[in-house]
Write a protein that holds these residues in place. Sequence first.
Motif, PDB file in Angstrom:
ATOM      1  N   THR A   1       0.838  -1.194   0.000  1.00 35.58           N
ATOM      2  CA  THR A   1       0.000   0.000   0.000  1.00 35.58           C
ATOM      3  C   THR A   1       0.876   1.248   0.000  1.00 35.58           C
ATOM      4  O   THR A   1       1.840   1.342   0.752  1.00 35.58           O
ATOM      5  CB  THR A   1      -0.918   0.009   1.234  1.00 35.58           C
TER       6      THR A   1
ATOM      7  N   ARG B   1      -2.567  15.403   0.892  1.00 33.02           N
ATOM      8  CA  ARG B   1      -3.825  15.244   1.626  1.00 33.02           C
ATOM      9  C   ARG B   1      -4.341  16.594   2.113  1.00 33.02           C
ATOM     10  O   ARG B   1      -5.530  16.922   1.960  1.00 33.02           O
ATOM     11  CB  ARG B   1      -3.633  14.301   2.804  1.00 33.02           C
TER      12      ARG B   1
ATOM     13  N   GLN C   1      -7.851  18.487   0.978  1.00 30.66           N
ATOM     14  CA  GLN C   1      -8.897  18.858   1.933  1.00 30.66           C
ATOM     15  C   GLN C   1      -9.189  20.353   1.881  1.00 30.66           C
ATOM     16  O   GLN C   1     -10.326  20.776   2.119  1.00 30.66           O
ATOM     17  CB  GLN C   1      -8.493  18.438   3.350  1.00 30.66           C
TER      18      GLN C   1
ATOM     19  N   ALA D   1     -12.958  11.660   4.883  1.00 27.51           N
ATOM     20  CA  ALA D   1     -13.256  10.673   5.921  1.00 27.51           C
ATOM     21  C   ALA D   1     -12.352   9.451   5.814  1.00 27.51           C
ATOM     22  O   ALA D   1     -11.993   8.839   6.824  1.00 27.51           O
ATOM     23  CB  ALA D   1     -14.722  10.246   5.832  1.00 27.51           C
ATOM     24  N   SER D   2     -11.978   9.085   4.576  1.00 26.90           N
ATOM     25  CA  SER D   2     -11.125   7.908   4.387  1.00 26.90           C
ATOM     26  C   SER D   2     -10.410   8.021   3.059  1.00 26.90           C
ATOM     27  O   SER D   2     -10.792   8.807   2.183  1.00 26.90           O
ATOM     28  CB  SER D   2     -11.948   6.621   4.438  1.00 26.90           C
ATOM     29  N   GLU D   3      -9.367   7.233   2.914  1.00 26.74           N
ATOM     30  CA  GLU D   3      -8.618   7.196   1.657  1.00 26.74           C
ATOM     31  C   GLU D   3      -8.225   5.762   1.340  1.00 26.74           C
ATOM     32  O   GLU D   3      -8.016   4.960   2.249  1.00 26.74           O
ATOM     33  CB  GLU D   3      -7.373   8.081   1.753  1.00 26.74           C
ATOM     34  N   ARG D   4      -8.153   5.460   0.049  1.00 21.56           N
ATOM     35  CA  ARG D   4      -7.829   4.100  -0.397  1.00 21.56           C
ATOM     36  C   ARG D   4      -6.800   4.169  -1.506  1.00 21.56           C
ATOM     37  O   ARG D   4      -6.959   4.927  -2.464  1.00 21.56           O
ATOM     38  CB  ARG D   4      -9.090   3.388  -0.904  1.00 21.56           C
TER      39      ARG D   4
ATOM     40  N   TRP E   1      -5.056   7.650  -5.411  1.00 25.41           N
ATOM     41  CA  TRP E   1      -5.831   7.366  -4.204  1.00 25.41           C
ATOM     42  C   TRP E   1      -7.270   7.817  -4.386  1.00 25.41           C
ATOM     43  O   TRP E   1      -7.537   8.871  -4.992  1.00 25.41           O
ATOM     44  CB  TRP E   1      -5.240   8.100  -2.990  1.00 25.41           C
TER      45      TRP E   1
ATOM     46  N   LEU F   1     -10.471   9.165  -2.478  1.00 21.72           N
ATOM     47  CA  LEU F   1     -10.828   9.857  -1.238  1.00 21.72           C
ATOM     48  C   LEU F   1     -12.341   9.823  -1.061  1.00 21.72           C
ATOM     49  O   LEU F   1     -13.092   9.986  -2.036  1.00 21.72           O
ATOM     50  CB  LEU F   1     -10.361  11.316  -1.274  1.00 21.72           C
TER      51      LEU F   1
ATOM     52  N   ARG G   1     -16.968  11.437  -3.373  1.00 21.92           N
ATOM     53  CA  ARG G   1     -15.714  10.736  -3.691  1.00 21.92           C
ATOM     54  C   ARG G   1     -14.911  11.565  -4.680  1.00 21.92           C
ATOM     55  O   ARG G   1     -15.467  12.252  -5.535  1.00 21.92           O
ATOM     56  CB  ARG G   1     -15.975   9.355  -4.281  1.00 21.92           C
TER      57      ARG G   1
END
Length: 294
Positions: free
Chosen positions: A4, A12, A16, A23-26, A38, A40, A47
């Motif tokens: 990852t 980031r 923002q 709230a989350s990131e992948r 990524w 978001l 998203r």
Amino acid sequence: MKATKPLPDTVRQWAQQRVGPVASERDASHDGDRSRVWELAGPGRARWYVKVSPSATFFTRETRAYRHVVPALGHSRAPQLIDSRAEDLAMLLTVAPGAPVTGLDVPSASWRSVHEQAGTLCARLHTPGTLDTGGQAEAEDALRAAADGVEKHLGRAGYRLTGDEQQLVRGYAARLRRIGPVPVGYVHGDNQPKNWLWSGSAVALVDFERARPAACVQDLTILAATEWLDHPDRERSFLQGYGRGLTGAERNALRCLTALDAANCLAWGPDNGDPEVTARGRRTLDRLMREDRP
């Protein structure tokens, strides 16, 4: 399992500032070190994607495409650029509908629809009106530039090509330099199903880091070396959406371009652990060697 990749803190924070709390990131990167993407997630179902380009050249190409060319594709037919940050080679993008078609179980009839719609989108990209004076000159020189790059590919591929195969590729490069005028425009640069999103009814294009002024036929090279060999119906569907058939000069150029692509595949694929790209190059060379024998 791939490792990852963490989203850089500066990227980031910048994201923002542009879209609000995340709230989350992948990690949505492809395999390989150069891919850094990524997904978001914000409040509710919001998203976005953040992409960090592997080089300044790719960053410049992609941001230019999103600002000046991609809007011609139409609503929801590609991501939209929200903002970019040159210091980090970062782009903040909306999410286009659909999933990469290569990962889906698509029926044959739908594959024809996918190719027809992809052809329509490529036609919009390839419109000559998208080019300024400098872009027009770059596009008109693109086939010669491709031919001039062949020695670099052959040098990197080395022993992976026999002497006869190297001679074959050089012959096609020389032939490419003699091609007459062909239609030019803005090309995607990596036009293939892995960069097509399919929602079940519509196609969207993604990944414009290789987008540039070029000969329009250059955008068909990978398709001609892969999809269309086994599925000529998909080629017919693509050209139907494209709105025209290829000229004789384009057909001639396309054969030459697949030979040059093969040399590039056999240079890049093994060095980057990509068996699919390597197999594409080997299959093309084997086919051209058979077909060119007296």
